[in-house]
Design a protein around this motif. Structure first.
Motif, PDB file in Angstrom:
ATOM      1  N   VAL A   1      -0.592   4.671 -10.168  1.00 58.61           N
ATOM      2  CA  VAL A   1       0.363   5.220  -9.202  1.00 58.61           C
ATOM      3  C   VAL A   1       1.666   5.579  -9.929  1.00 58.61           C
ATOM      4  O   VAL A   1       2.251   4.750 -10.631  1.00 58.61           O
ATOM      5  CB  VAL A   1       0.641   4.220  -8.058  1.00 58.61           C
ATOM      6  CG1 VAL A   1       1.721   4.759  -7.127  1.00 58.61           C
ATOM      7  CG2 VAL A   1      -0.651   3.921  -7.295  1.00 58.61           C
TER       8      VAL A   1
ATOM      9  N   GLU B   1       1.848  -0.294   0.779  1.00 56.53           N
ATOM     10  CA  GLU B   1       0.658  -0.903   0.172  1.00 56.53           C
ATOM     11  C   GLU B   1       0.609  -0.712  -1.352  1.00 56.53           C
ATOM     12  O   GLU B   1      -0.018  -1.492  -2.059  1.00 56.53           O
ATOM     13  CB  GLU B   1      -0.548  -0.224   0.835  1.00 56.53           C
ATOM     14  CG  GLU B   1      -1.874  -0.849   0.522  1.00 56.53           C
ATOM     15  CD  GLU B   1      -3.012   0.028   1.042  1.00 56.53           C
ATOM     16  OE1 GLU B   1      -2.792   0.919   1.898  1.00 56.53           O
ATOM     17  OE2 GLU B   1      -4.133  -0.183   0.564  1.00 56.53           O
ATOM     18  N   PHE B   2       1.234   0.354  -1.839  1.00 56.64           N
ATOM     19  CA  PHE B   2       1.176   0.673  -3.270  1.00 56.64           C
ATOM     20  C   PHE B   2       2.574   0.733  -3.855  1.00 56.64           C
ATOM     21  O   PHE B   2       3.525   1.073  -3.153  1.00 56.64           O
ATOM     22  CB  PHE B   2       0.533   2.053  -3.492  1.00 56.64           C
ATOM     23  CG  PHE B   2      -0.911   2.146  -3.075  1.00 56.64           C
ATOM     24  CD1 PHE B   2      -1.926   1.727  -3.934  1.00 56.64           C
ATOM     25  CD2 PHE B   2      -1.253   2.655  -1.829  1.00 56.64           C
ATOM     26  CE1 PHE B   2      -3.262   1.825  -3.556  1.00 56.64           C
ATOM     27  CE2 PHE B   2      -2.582   2.754  -1.447  1.00 56.64           C
ATOM     28  CZ  PHE B   2      -3.589   2.349  -2.306  1.00 56.64           C
TER      29      PHE B   2
ATOM     30  N   ASP C   1       0.632   0.581 -10.068  1.00 55.03           N
ATOM     31  CA  ASP C   1      -0.643   0.049  -9.570  1.00 55.03           C
ATOM     32  C   ASP C   1      -1.818   0.863 -10.119  1.00 55.03           C
ATOM     33  O   ASP C   1      -1.733   2.094 -10.238  1.00 55.03           O
ATOM     34  CB  ASP C   1      -0.712   0.154  -8.029  1.00 55.03           C
ATOM     35  CG  ASP C   1       0.109  -0.922  -7.343  1.00 55.03           C
ATOM     36  OD1 ASP C   1       0.514  -1.891  -8.008  1.00 55.03           O
ATOM     37  OD2 ASP C   1       0.336  -0.782  -6.114  1.00 55.03           O
ATOM     38  N   HIS C   2      -2.902   0.186 -10.428  1.00 53.77           N
ATOM     39  CA  HIS C   2      -4.137   0.874 -10.818  1.00 53.77           C
ATOM     40  C   HIS C   2      -4.980   1.130  -9.578  1.00 53.77           C
ATOM     41  O   HIS C   2      -5.111   0.250  -8.725  1.00 53.77           O
ATOM     42  CB  HIS C   2      -4.937   0.023 -11.821  1.00 53.77           C
ATOM     43  CG  HIS C   2      -4.327   0.018 -13.186  1.00 53.77           C
ATOM     44  ND1 HIS C   2      -4.998  -0.412 -14.305  1.00 53.77           N
ATOM     45  CD2 HIS C   2      -3.107   0.435 -13.611  1.00 53.77           C
ATOM     46  CE1 HIS C   2      -4.215  -0.284 -15.362  1.00 53.77           C
ATOM     47  NE2 HIS C   2      -3.073   0.225 -14.973  1.00 53.77           N
ATOM     48  N   VAL C   3      -5.548   2.334  -9.484  1.00 53.18           N
ATOM     49  CA  VAL C   3      -6.284   2.707  -8.270  1.00 53.18           C
ATOM     50  C   VAL C   3      -7.572   3.474  -8.589  1.00 53.18           C
ATOM     51  O   VAL C   3      -7.717   4.079  -9.658  1.00 53.18           O
ATOM     52  CB  VAL C   3      -5.424   3.608  -7.336  1.00 53.18           C
ATOM     53  CG1 VAL C   3      -4.249   2.845  -6.767  1.00 53.18           C
ATOM     54  CG2 VAL C   3      -4.959   4.871  -8.046  1.00 53.18           C
TER      55      VAL C   3
ATOM     56  N   SER D   1      -2.475   7.658   1.140  1.00 50.40           N
ATOM     57  CA  SER D   1      -2.589   6.256   0.719  1.00 50.40           C
ATOM     58  C   SER D   1      -3.862   5.606   1.277  1.00 50.40           C
ATOM     59  O   SER D   1      -4.300   4.585   0.763  1.00 50.40           O
ATOM     60  CB  SER D   1      -1.351   5.463   1.133  1.00 50.40           C
ATOM     61  OG  SER D   1      -1.144   5.587   2.520  1.00 50.40           O
TER      62      SER D   1
ATOM     63  N   LYS E   1      -6.524  -0.103  -4.449  1.00 53.76           N
ATOM     64  CA  LYS E   1      -5.918  -0.790  -5.587  1.00 53.76           C
ATOM     65  C   LYS E   1      -6.971  -1.623  -6.301  1.00 53.76           C
ATOM     66  O   LYS E   1      -7.808  -2.257  -5.651  1.00 53.76           O
ATOM     67  CB  LYS E   1      -4.806  -1.709  -5.074  1.00 53.76           C
ATOM     68  CG  LYS E   1      -3.668  -1.913  -6.035  1.00 53.76           C
ATOM     69  CD  LYS E   1      -2.761  -3.042  -5.606  1.00 53.76           C
ATOM     70  CE  LYS E   1      -1.779  -2.658  -4.505  1.00 53.76           C
ATOM     71  NZ  LYS E   1      -0.713  -3.677  -4.345  1.00 53.76           N
TER      72      LYS E   1
ATOM     73  N   LYS F   1     -12.068   1.343   1.373  1.00 55.96           N
ATOM     74  CA  LYS F   1     -10.906   0.499   1.037  1.00 55.96           C
ATOM     75  C   LYS F   1     -11.250  -0.985   1.163  1.00 55.96           C
ATOM     76  O   LYS F   1     -10.854  -1.802   0.338  1.00 55.96           O
ATOM     77  CB  LYS F   1      -9.759   0.834   1.986  1.00 55.96           C
ATOM     78  CG  LYS F   1      -8.554   1.420   1.313  1.00 55.96           C
ATOM     79  CD  LYS F   1      -7.574   1.827   2.372  1.00 55.96           C
ATOM     80  CE  LYS F   1      -6.169   1.576   1.958  1.00 55.96           C
ATOM     81  NZ  LYS F   1      -5.725   2.464   0.868  1.00 55.96           N
TER      82      LYS F   1
END
Ligand code: APR
Ligand code: ZN
Length: 372
Positions: A71, A80-81, A85-87, A152, A157, A323
């Motif tokens: 992100v 939330e992010f 962050d890795h996604v 999002s 995540k 998710k």
């Protein structure tokens, strides 16, 4: 911190159907409310990207939907992010508040489901442009760009410890196959399985069937080179229709003594759905579709296959609520309970992205991971 600005980066742009992608400088707008902007780290090439590029009419366009990243910035309202962050990206999202999402039995989000028009869900506009002209999205992900903007609800995540260059495969193909075996078919121990098409999707169904303890896993593919590699994913019998004197359903019916318990269509050929139905057993035989046909989308089957108790079941993304469920799959990979690395046959630099398209068209790869 100050609000994010438009940034310029490189993206692989498709200008017309089947035309080689061109690396262009594109402008990527800041994330809008409830959106995030992602620095794409890796994206694997999926058959659906190739099919859409060959057949669809929306151009110029940035394809790619099986991806991992970091992100870079978040839009208004996103809690939330945060940056860093890795996604994983999600080509079908999860809003967690529509009728489908709250049903707990579906992944067909009514708000963030499959986007087909090349724009963002929220405002029907693009976040990419070249000299102020819009460049369209694909499945609201568009990972063939160093930066992309997604809702999002269309990202999940993941732990910082998991290698992004591997788990991008969980963003579509590998997860779709495992989910079809586990969630959609719910394969039981000792059962017999036939899989049509041994690409990453079909071979992930095989992996899922093996984990469940299937006794026979028959793989069908017209590419003779698939036989050997398929065995490493659990295929017990390889059938090449080109080398058969009888119909495939006859071969399968003979091996399984009256038809498989489960059949999976992982090619994207509606004719094969009919064959799959004819090769699963009477009474409880179940055919699951995963493939996405690019031509002749209509099905043809004699009602007799249903009169004798067979079931045809569709699926998208293996039934995973993306998710809610993907973190558990990432955990399984960390614990070495599922294989991912074995599907990666090629690692390719971003400038060479067209090679990945050639390899897939020629049937010479499972997954090519493109490093941006
Ligand atoms: N009979 C048997 N096998 C076939 C046939 C056929 N008529 N036509 C193609 N195949 C085989 C190919 O040789 C290949 O090994 O099907 C396999 C498909 O694999 P990939 O092209 O690698 O595709 P994959 O990414 O696994 O996706 C499969 O699922 O998500 C969808 O859009 C995707 O429809 C596609 C399918
Ligand atoms: Zn929803």
């Amino acid at each position: 911190s100050s609000s994010p600005a438009v940034l310029t980066c490189k993206a692989a742009v498709a200008w017309g159907p089947g035309e080689p992608l061109v690396i262009e400088e594109v402008q990527v707008s800041p994330p809008q409310p409830m959106e995030i902007r992602i620095k794409v780290v890796c994206t694997s090439l999926c058959r659906s990207d190739v099919s859409a590029w060959e057949t669809q009419a929306i151009f110029p366009r940035i394809f790619g939907h099986e991806a991992s990243g970091i992100v870079e910035s978040v839009g208004p309202g996103v809690t939330e992010f945060s940056e860093g962050d890795h996604v994983l990206t999600l080509f079908t999202g999860e809003c967690k508040s529509c009728r489908q999402c709250i049903s707990g039995k579906s992944n067909m989000c009514q708000v963030l489901g499959l986007e087909r028009r090349g724009v963002m869900h929220s405002d029907q506009k693009t976040r990419f442009s070249i000299k102020d002209k819009p460049v369209y999205h694909y499945c609201a992900v568009s990972s063939f760009s160093q930066y992309t903007v997604v809702h999002s609800g269309c990202a999940v995540k993941v732990s910082l410890a998991v290698p992004l260059e591997k788990i991008c495969l969980l963003s579509c193909g590998v997860a779709a196959g495992l989910g079809a075996a586990w969630n959609v078919a719910d394969i039981s121990e000792g059962s017999t399985v036939v899989i049509y098409g041994l690409g990453t999707v079909g071979l992930s169904v095989a992996q899922g069937a093996k984990v469940r303890g299937a006794s026979q896993i028959i793989g069908v593919d017209i590419n003779p080179e698939k036989g050997e590699i398929a065995k490493t994913f659990g295929i017990t019998h390889f059938v090449n229709p080109k080398e058969c004197n009888e119909s495939i359903q006859q071969v399968v019916n003979r091996i399984t003594d009256g038809g498989a318990d489960y059949a999976f269509e992982c090619i994207g050929d509606t004719g094969m759905i009919t064959t799959a139905l004819q090769s699963c057993c009477q009474g409880w035989g179940l055919t699951v579709t995963l493939g996405v046909p690019k031509v002749n989308p209509e099905l043809k089957a004699h009602y007799g296959v249903f009169l004798s108790g067979r079931t045809l079941k569709g699926s998208l993304f293996g039934g995973w609520r993306p998710k809610s469920d993907l973190p558990s799959l990432v955990d399984m990979y960390t614990k070495k309970e599922i294989q991912i690395d074995e599907y990666i046959t090629h690692n390719i630099s971003f400038e060479d992205i067209n090679q990945a398209f050639s390899l897939m068209k020629e049937g010479k790869c499972l997954r090519c991971v493109i490093h941006l």
